[in-house]
Motif scaffolding. Structure first.
Motif, PDB file in Angstrom:
ATOM      1  N   UNK A  19       0.843  -1.203   0.000  1.00 48.16           N
ATOM      2  CA  UNK A  19       0.000   0.000   0.000  1.00 48.16           C
ATOM      3  C   UNK A  19       0.876   1.249   0.000  1.00 48.16           C
ATOM      4  N   UNK A  20       0.443   2.264  -0.745  1.00 44.81           N
ATOM      5  CA  UNK A  20       1.227   3.491  -0.839  1.00 44.81           C
ATOM      6  C   UNK A  20       1.166   4.302   0.448  1.00 44.81           C
ATOM      7  N   UNK A  21       0.040   4.315   1.116  1.00 44.47           N
ATOM      8  CA  UNK A  21      -0.118   5.110   2.334  1.00 44.47           C
ATOM      9  C   UNK A  21      -0.465   4.176   3.483  1.00 44.47           C
ATOM     10  N   UNK A  22       0.287   4.318   4.570  1.00 41.21           N
ATOM     11  CA  UNK A  22       0.008   3.520   5.760  1.00 41.21           C
ATOM     12  C   UNK A  22      -0.368   4.485   6.881  1.00 41.21           C
ATOM     13  N   UNK A  23      -1.510   4.250   7.484  1.00 40.13           N
ATOM     14  CA  UNK A  23      -1.996   5.121   8.545  1.00 40.13           C
ATOM     15  C   UNK A  23      -1.257   4.805   9.841  1.00 40.13           C
ATOM     16  N   UNK A  24      -0.831   5.849  10.587  1.00 34.89           N
ATOM     17  CA  UNK A  24      -0.151   5.581  11.861  1.00 34.89           C
ATOM     18  C   UNK A  24      -1.118   4.996  12.882  1.00 34.89           C
ATOM     19  N   UNK A  25      -0.556   4.357  13.867  1.00 33.24           N
ATOM     20  CA  UNK A  25      -1.383   3.747  14.899  1.00 33.24           C
ATOM     21  C   UNK A  25      -2.070   4.822  15.742  1.00 33.24           C
ATOM     22  N   UNK A  26      -3.056   4.406  16.511  1.00 32.22           N
ATOM     23  CA  UNK A  26      -3.788   5.347  17.355  1.00 32.22           C
ATOM     24  C   UNK A  26      -2.852   5.981  18.381  1.00 32.22           C
ATOM     25  N   UNK A  27      -1.940   5.197  18.942  1.00 32.42           N
ATOM     26  CA  UNK A  27      -0.996   5.749  19.915  1.00 32.42           C
ATOM     27  C   UNK A  27      -0.085   6.775  19.269  1.00 32.42           C
ATOM     28  N   UNK A  28       0.387   6.494  18.062  1.00 31.00           N
ATOM     29  CA  UNK A  28       1.254   7.445  17.367  1.00 31.00           C
ATOM     30  C   UNK A  28       0.506   8.740  17.075  1.00 31.00           C
ATOM     31  N   UNK A  29      -0.759   8.647  16.677  1.00 27.76           N
ATOM     32  CA  UNK A  29      -1.553   9.863  16.433  1.00 27.76           C
ATOM     33  C   UNK A  29      -1.772  10.638  17.727  1.00 27.76           C
ATOM     34  N   UNK A  30      -2.035   9.926  18.830  1.00 30.92           N
ATOM     35  CA  UNK A  30      -2.259  10.586  20.110  1.00 30.92           C
ATOM     36  C   UNK A  30      -0.998  11.322  20.566  1.00 30.92           C
ATOM     37  N   UNK A  31       0.163  10.657  20.465  1.00 26.22           N
ATOM     38  CA  UNK A  31       1.407  11.293  20.887  1.00 26.22           C
ATOM     39  C   UNK A  31       1.759  12.469  19.994  1.00 26.22           C
ATOM     40  N   UNK A  32       1.522  12.349  18.703  1.00 26.06           N
ATOM     41  CA  UNK A  32       1.816  13.459  17.799  1.00 26.06           C
ATOM     42  C   UNK A  32       0.972  14.674  18.146  1.00 26.06           C
ATOM     43  N   UNK A  33      -0.307  14.456  18.456  1.00 26.03           N
ATOM     44  CA  UNK A  33      -1.177  15.576  18.824  1.00 26.03           C
ATOM     45  C   UNK A  33      -0.741  16.187  20.149  1.00 26.03           C
ATOM     46  N   UNK A  34      -0.377  15.338  21.102  1.00 27.18           N
ATOM     47  CA  UNK A  34       0.054  15.846  22.414  1.00 27.18           C
ATOM     48  C   UNK A  34       1.364  16.610  22.297  1.00 27.18           C
ATOM     49  N   UNK A  35       2.310  16.085  21.530  1.00 28.03           N
ATOM     50  CA  UNK A  35       3.616  16.719  21.414  1.00 28.03           C
ATOM     51  C   UNK A  35       3.571  17.975  20.558  1.00 28.03           C
ATOM     52  N   UNK A  36       2.546  18.110  19.722  1.00 22.44           N
ATOM     53  CA  UNK A  36       2.418  19.321  18.920  1.00 22.44           C
ATOM     54  C   UNK A  36       2.185  20.517  19.834  1.00 22.44           C
TER      55      UNK A  36
END
Length: 85
Positions: A19-36
Motif C-alpha cells: 500500500x502506498x499510504x500507511x496510517x499511523x497507529x492510534x498511539x502514534x496519532x495521540x502522541x503526535x497531537x500531544x507533542x504538537x
C-alpha cells in the motif's frame, strides 16, 4: 492482481504491505497531537542511574541464605520429632 475471491484478498499480506499510504497507529496519532502542543523535554540517551547504595559482601548474602535453610531444617525436624505416630 490476479482474480481472487474475497477471503483470499482480505488476508493477502503482500497486497497490504504494498500500500502506498500507511496510517499511523492510534498511539502514534495521540502522541503526535500531544507533542504538537507540549513537546517533551530532551532526554539523554542513558540517564544517570543516581547514587548506588552500599554493597553487601557476598558472604553476608550466603550466610543469610544458609541460615534460613538451617532454620527451616530445624523447624521441620522439630515438627517431625513432636508429631505423634
Amino acid at each position: 492482481m490476479p482474480e481472487q475471491d474475497d477471503a483470499e484478498r482480505e488476508f493477502d499480506i503482500r497486497w497490504a504491505d504494498d500500500a502506498e499510504h500507511k496510517e499511523p497507529s492510534a498511539r502514534a496519532r495521540m502522541l503526535a497531537a500531544r507533542w504538537k502542543e507540549n513537546p517533551p523535554a530532551p532526554q539523554p540517551f542513558r540517564a544517570d542511574p543516581g547514587p548506588a547504595g552500599p554493597r553487601r559482601s557476598s558472604w553476608v548474602s550466603t550466610t543469610v541464605v544458609l541460615g534460613c535453610v538451617a532454620a527451616i531444617i530445624l523447624v521441620l525436624g522439630y515438627a517431625q520429632f513432636r508429631a505423634p505416630y
